[in-house]
Design an enzyme around this catalytic site. Structure first.
Site, PDB file in Angstrom:
ATOM      1  CG  HIS A  28      -3.090  -1.187  -6.628  1.00 34.30           C
ATOM      2  ND1 HIS A  28      -3.477  -0.458  -5.531  1.00 34.30           N
ATOM      3  CD2 HIS A  28      -3.086  -2.484  -6.212  1.00 34.30           C
ATOM      4  CE1 HIS A  28      -3.695  -1.271  -4.504  1.00 34.30           C
ATOM      5  NE2 HIS A  28      -3.457  -2.513  -4.892  1.00 34.30           N
ATOM      6  CD  GLU A  79      -3.016   2.919  -5.505  1.00 29.61           C
ATOM      7  OE1 GLU A  79      -4.016   2.216  -5.734  1.00 29.61           O
ATOM      8  OE2 GLU A  79      -1.959   2.465  -5.075  1.00 29.61           O
ATOM      9  NE  ARG A 104      -4.278  -1.416   0.112  1.00 24.54           N
ATOM     10  CZ  ARG A 104      -4.414  -2.532  -0.612  1.00 24.54           C
ATOM     11  NH1 ARG A 104      -3.430  -2.927  -1.405  1.00 24.54           N
ATOM     12  NH2 ARG A 104      -5.519  -3.245  -0.536  1.00 24.54           N
TER      13      ARG A 104
HETATM   14  C1  GLV Z   1      -4.887  -5.400  -3.670  1.00 23.79           C
HETATM   15  O1  GLV Z   1      -4.092  -4.561  -3.409  1.00 23.79           O
HETATM   16  C2  GLV Z   1      -5.571  -6.168  -2.679  1.00 23.79           C
HETATM   17  O2  GLV Z   1      -5.465  -5.829  -1.486  1.00 23.79           O
HETATM   18  O3  GLV Z   1      -6.251  -7.120  -3.047  1.00 23.79           O
END
Ligand code: GLV
Length: 327
Positions: free
Chosen positions: A286, A267, A238
């Site tokens: 991501h 994001e 994160r």
């Molecule tokens: C993606 O970052 C998730 O937490 O699934």
């Protein structure tokens, strides 16, 4: 009467097929645009269930409007987008989708590590831009991966899966976690280290911890200064775990060598994000768990969790078990 379920994005068909027979679905139809907050606030008022994504902020203010809500099913492993405490106080179940994404996310983390260490994206851009004049001894040289030391911060499921990949590269693997994991030490041959020790000894620092109040800005200027000047930082967990201004300064001034980032504080990261102006940053939008098979499995698992919760069963991936204890 079927329970009403708010779905905050267009989902894979397989998940809709699971939900449709049992629920009245209110689906935000866009594939690439989050549900506007106002619409979510409106739609949540009479909803029994919420199927959401990590792009949706599920906070106290929203839950105050959700008088009937019983289950929040997050189609993600992480759930820092949800105020779990506020949900628990209202006896709302919160579920996530761990396990099914472990290996896919570990694959991406390793791909990002390799791409960053060997300057893959920069090299491809160089070639496409017509800058390749000749082979030369030090052109686009990077860092070795085989035999290097990896430091994993957060040895959970994905962290352990990254460690297993590192074994294949004959790497020494250090880890730092809130709890020492002796089983993993035996099975994976990883060594526990204090955070500062891990930072100063690792060639690759890989962040694999969830974002919590304790891990927010865990890696700042002091921590970056402890790393080797040849070190590579990888974050596929994160964004908020790394202080982005401190990271920018460290990369710009050569305090560390490079960073591979799949996640950002805000994001989507915009093209004018300062970190994207640096040649020693490999950046991705991501996509840790983004394989077709895994995303479908996540979507189905989130549907299963939601249906179980609505049926009064304990969902497979219940995050706030205290809700069941109180019932
Ligand atoms: C993606 O970052 C998730 O937490 O699934």
């Amino acid at each position: 009467m079927k329970p009403k379920v708010v779905v905050t994005r267009k989902l894979p068909d397989q998940a809709i097929e699971m939900l449709a027979p049992y629920c009245e679905l209110d689906i935000w139809p866009a594939e690439d645009e989050p549900i506007p907050r106002k619409v979510l606030e409106q739609n949540i008022r009479d909803a029994d269930g919420l199927y959401c994504l990590l792009t949706d902020t599920i906070d106290q203010t929203l839950l105050d409007q959700a008088h009937r809500l019983r289950v929040i099913s997050n189609m993600a492993g992480g759930y820092n987008n949800i105020d779990v405490g506020a949900a628990s106080r209202r006896r709302i179940m919160v579920t996530n989708t761990p396990d099914v994404l472990t290996e896919t996310t570990a694959d991406l983390t390793f791909a990002l590590l390799m791409a960053t260490a060997r300057r893959i994206v920069e090299a491809e851009r160089f070639l496409r831009n017509g800058e390749w004049r000749t082979w030369s001894p030090m052109l686009l040289t990077g860092q070795d991966i085989y035999g290097a030391t990896m430091g994993i911060i957060g040895l959970g499921r994905i962290g352990s899966a990254v460690a297993r990949r590192a074994c294949g590269f004959n790497m020494r693997v250090l880890y730092h976690s809130t709890h020492r994991n002796e089983l993993a030490e035996q099975e994976l041959g990883v060594e526990y280290a204090r955070l500062d020790e891990l930072l100063s000894q690792s060639d690759f620092v890989v962040i694999m911890t969830p974002l919590t109040p304790q891990t927010r800005n865990l890696i700042g200027a002091r921590e970056l200064a402890l790393m080797k000047p040849t070190a590579v930082l990888i974050n596929a967990a994160r964004g908020g775990i790394v202080d982005e201004q401190a990271l920018y300064d460290a990369l710009k001034s050569g305090v560390i060598w490079a960073a591979g980032l799949d996640v950002f504080e805000q994001e989507p990261a915009m093209p004018d994000h300062p970190l994207l102006s640096l040649p020693n940053v490999t950046a991705l939008p991501h996509i840790g768990s983004a394989s077709i098979r895994t995303r479908v499995r996540m979507a189905k698992l989130a549907a299963e969790n939601l249906l179980d919760g609505l049926a009064g069963k304990v969902p497979k991936c219940l995050v706030n078990k205290e809700v069941m204890e109180e019932n």
